[in-house]
Design an enzyme around this catalytic site. Structure first.
Site, short mmCIF file in Angstrom:
data_model
loop_
_atom_site.label_atom_id
_atom_site.label_comp_id
_atom_site.label_asym_id
_atom_site.label_seq_id
_atom_site.Cartn_x
_atom_site.Cartn_y
_atom_site.Cartn_z
N ARG A 1 20.09 -17.04 -0.06
CA ARG A 1 18.75 -17.61 -0.12
C ARG A 1 18.29 -17.87 -1.54
O ARG A 1 17.57 -18.84 -1.79
CB ARG A 1 17.76 -16.65 0.53
CG ARG A 1 18.02 -16.49 1.96
CD ARG A 1 17.19 -15.36 2.47
NE ARG A 1 17.40 -15.27 3.88
CZ ARG A 1 16.48 -14.89 4.75
NH1 ARG A 1 15.29 -14.55 4.35
NH2 ARG A 1 16.75 -14.84 6.02
N ASP B 1 0.83 -1.23 0.00
CA ASP B 1 0.00 0.00 0.00
C ASP B 1 0.85 1.27 0.00
O ASP B 1 0.55 2.23 -0.70
CB ASP B 1 -0.91 0.06 1.24
CG ASP B 1 -1.83 -1.14 1.37
OD1 ASP B 1 -1.68 -2.09 0.59
OD2 ASP B 1 -2.70 -1.11 2.26
P1 ADP Z 1 8.41 -3.39 8.38
O1 ADP Z 1 9.12 -4.70 8.59
O2 ADP Z 1 8.98 -2.60 7.30
O3 ADP Z 1 8.21 -2.65 9.67
P2 ADP Z 1 5.86 -4.78 8.51
O4 ADP Z 1 5.30 -5.62 7.43
O5 ADP Z 1 6.39 -5.47 9.71
O6 ADP Z 1 6.94 -3.81 7.86
O7 ADP Z 1 4.75 -3.79 9.02
C1 ADP Z 1 3.98 -3.02 8.15
C2 ADP Z 1 2.68 -2.70 8.83
O8 ADP Z 1 1.98 -1.74 8.04
C3 ADP Z 1 1.75 -3.90 8.98
O9 ADP Z 1 1.31 -3.98 10.31
C4 ADP Z 1 0.60 -3.59 8.03
O10 ADP Z 1 -0.63 -4.11 8.45
C5 ADP Z 1 0.60 -2.07 8.04
N1 ADP Z 1 -0.03 -1.48 6.85
C6 ADP Z 1 0.16 -1.84 5.56
N2 ADP Z 1 -0.57 -1.09 4.74
C7 ADP Z 1 -1.25 -0.22 5.52
C8 ADP Z 1 -2.18 0.81 5.27
N3 ADP Z 1 -2.61 1.08 4.03
N4 ADP Z 1 -2.68 1.50 6.32
C9 ADP Z 1 -2.30 1.21 7.60
N5 ADP Z 1 -1.44 0.23 7.89
C10 ADP Z 1 -0.91 -0.47 6.88
#
Ligand code: ADP
Length: 527
Positions: A357, A305
């Site tokens: 990997r 997103d």
């Molecule tokens: P990183 O490892 O880079 O921190 P993660 O995948 O662990 O990334 O975390 C990304 C977070 O962002 C997830 O909890 C996901 O649900 C949240 N997320 C993704 N898209 C959106 C969005 N459009 N609005 C709000 N939260 C989002």
């Protein structure tokens, strides 16, 4: 279910209740059918990157709202096997280094440098190694320069050396920062699968070792210091005024629109797109047969997103074609490959288990059935891991569902349907390689011989795991547009960005990336 299983299940339930916050509506003012709120900084996404940014905003005296689309915090970080790579020479000195590993360092410093960064890192390591050899040392050598060089070379020089430079310099500091927040670490420094060096630090908690050990202490800090976390708020669009990003718009799970204003701007930390088949299909150039049915290790929330939102305001994207697959199993074991081997259906090894990997996945995809078995003995599973898989579940609970266990190698061979004679020969040969510290596949990480029953086999298949590409950022985590100019008010950190890992992320490097650049984003947006 045994007593221990029950205790662990309770721990898992406790962990999930800890990552879930109170109802979002309690903290977000709602008026005229639209939720409006403001803070100095809006962080989108509550994984390791977003939480680190939010902690730093609060530490700098700012106010922060973290927007999370799921009903719980943590994202993909929660699921991470969570090895955290950092050169930590003081601790690593307590461990030994084999002559093969010294050869690896010498090969790395003998490479033709492709730019001034690489040349500088090589010079630093060269000077260290001259001293190391003059002393007749045998301890495990590491340094930020070696971490950077391996990250750059391991990513085929596709990564951005400016970002890698900052990344390597801040790794240990970020590990210590996590410790201050309450993260506990296992004493032994190991090598995560695909790490290519023994510098992986493993967090530890009552429920085992996974990414919640990073996220929960951060969530606690944010809540105790007045930060807001809004769950089930999906950000959909960045708000731009006079060329500056000033907030986000989106919709809550119950369909209520929201608009949040960030006086100093927005940090995008929405993770990668490994769970978005359309985006995978659009950008993948490397993997054959990478259709929508190929499984992913990521939660359903990793849909890219933030990349789409940033693109809509002119952000440049880098490295989008580099999508990582890993060999995965629910019954996976955390960060311990030193005394395990990987065999195919014929009971033969076919690849160096401590390699990159992409090479591991490619090699497995070439085997019959596209899967393999990783063979462990009691030294790894019982002595080092107390029988606990990375999801905190006892390995016995996976027996019959991806994991196998037997008192003898012969029984194990029977269970997994590989010829015992070949498997025994493979193990015997491997044990001679442990003695020599080298094998015909070029493996360099060894620990003990495979000879202590019970023996275990875990079935692994390649899964989509990590997207190396994403939004382009500079060393301050500011998002850049297609001309290389800063987009005012917009910062990004973690898997939503591209640049550190190049074409191939080394195992254990992602958690370091999200914490290092999450912190940098939070610190700089407050400056
Ligand atoms: P990183 O490892 O880079 O921190 P993660 O995948 O662990 O990334 O975390 C990304 C977070 O962002 C997830 O909890 C996901 O649900 C949240 N997320 C993704 N898209 C959106 C969005 N459009 N609005 C709000 N939260 C989002």
């Amino acid at each position: 279910m045994g007593k221990r299983s029950l205790a662990l299940l309770l721990c898992l339930v406790l962990m999930l209740s800890l990552v879930a916050c109170g109802p979002a509506e309690e903290t977000a003012p709602k008026a005229e059918g639209i939720i409006r709120d403001s803070a100095d900084v809006i962080v989108v996404g509550s994984g390791g990157a977003g939480m680190s940014a939010a902690v730093e905003v609060l530490r700098a005296g700012g106010s922060v709202i973290v927007v999370e689309k799921m009903p719980f915090v943590g994202g993909n970080t929660l699921l991470a096997a969570s090895a955290f790579n950092a050169a930590n020479p003081e601790e690593q000195r307590k461990q030994e280094m084999s002559p093969t590993m010294l050869t690896v360092i010498k090969d790395l410093i003998a490479l033709e440098p492709v730019d001034e960064y690489m040349a500088r890192w090589q010079d630093e390591i060269r000077a260290d190694i001259e001293k190391y050899e003059a002393e007749g040392a045998t301890y495990l050598y590491d340094s930020p320069a070696l971490h950077k060089l391996q990250t750059y070379v391991g990513g085929d020089y596709v990564g951005n050396p400016k970002l890698i430079d900052v990344y390597g310099d801040k790794a240990l500091e970020s590990l210590q920062w996590l410790s201050e927040l309450g993260v506990n670490w296992k004493e032994d420094i190991t090598s995560a699968v695909g790490a290519t060096w023994t510098r992986s630090h493993t967090p530890t908690d009552d429920w085992g070792s996974n990414g919640s050990s990073f996220v929960l202490p951060q969530k606690k800090f944010i809540e105790e210091n007045g930060g807001k976390i809004l769950l089930e708020h999906k950000a959909e669009e960045l708000v731009v005024e006079d060329g500056k990003v000033v907030g986000v718009k989106g919709t809550t799970a119950d369909g209520t629109p929201f608009e949040l204003r960030g006086e100093k701007g927005v940090v995008l930390a929405t993770g990668g797109f490994a769970a978005n088949p359309e985006m995978r299909e659009k950008y993948n150039k490397f993997w054959a047969n990478a259709g929508p049915d190929v499984p992913t290790t990521n939660p359903s929330s990793s849909t890219g997103d933030g990349i789409l939102m940033a693109e809509a305001v002119g952000a440049n994207l880098v490295g989008m074609e580099w999508i990582q697959m890993v060999t995965f199993s629910d019954a996976a074991i955390t960060a311990a490959i030193e005394n395990s081997i990987q065999v195919n259906q014929a009971g033969e090894r076919f690849v160096r288990e401590d390699g990159r990997r992409d090479e591991l996945c490619q090699a497995i995809l070439e085997q019959e059935g596209g899967y393999c078995y990783r063979i462990y003995d009691a030294h790894t599973i019982v002595d080092l891991l107390d029988g606990i898989s990375y999801k905190g579940v006892p390995i016995e609970d996976y027996v019959g569902n991806g994991a196998y266990m037997a008192d003898t190698l012969e029984e194990l061979a029977e269970q997994i349907g590989v010829p015992y004679d070949t498997l025994q020969k493979t193990v015997d040969e491997f044990n001679t390689y442990v003695e020599k510290g080298e094998d015909p596949f070029g493996r360099m990480l060894y620990d003990k011989k495979l000879e202590k029953g019970p023996y275990y086999a875990v079935k692994y298949r390649p899964h989509f795991h990590y997207t190396m590409g994403g939004v382009e950022i500079n060393e301050k985590a500011q998002v850049l547009d297609k001309n290389g100019d800063i987009i005012p008010g917009l910062y990004a950190a973690g898997e939503v960005t591209g640049g550190v890992h190049g074409s191939n992320r080394l195992g254990g490097n992602a958690t370091t990336d999200i914490i290092v650049f999450g912190r940098i984003a939070g610190q700089n947006i407050m400056k």
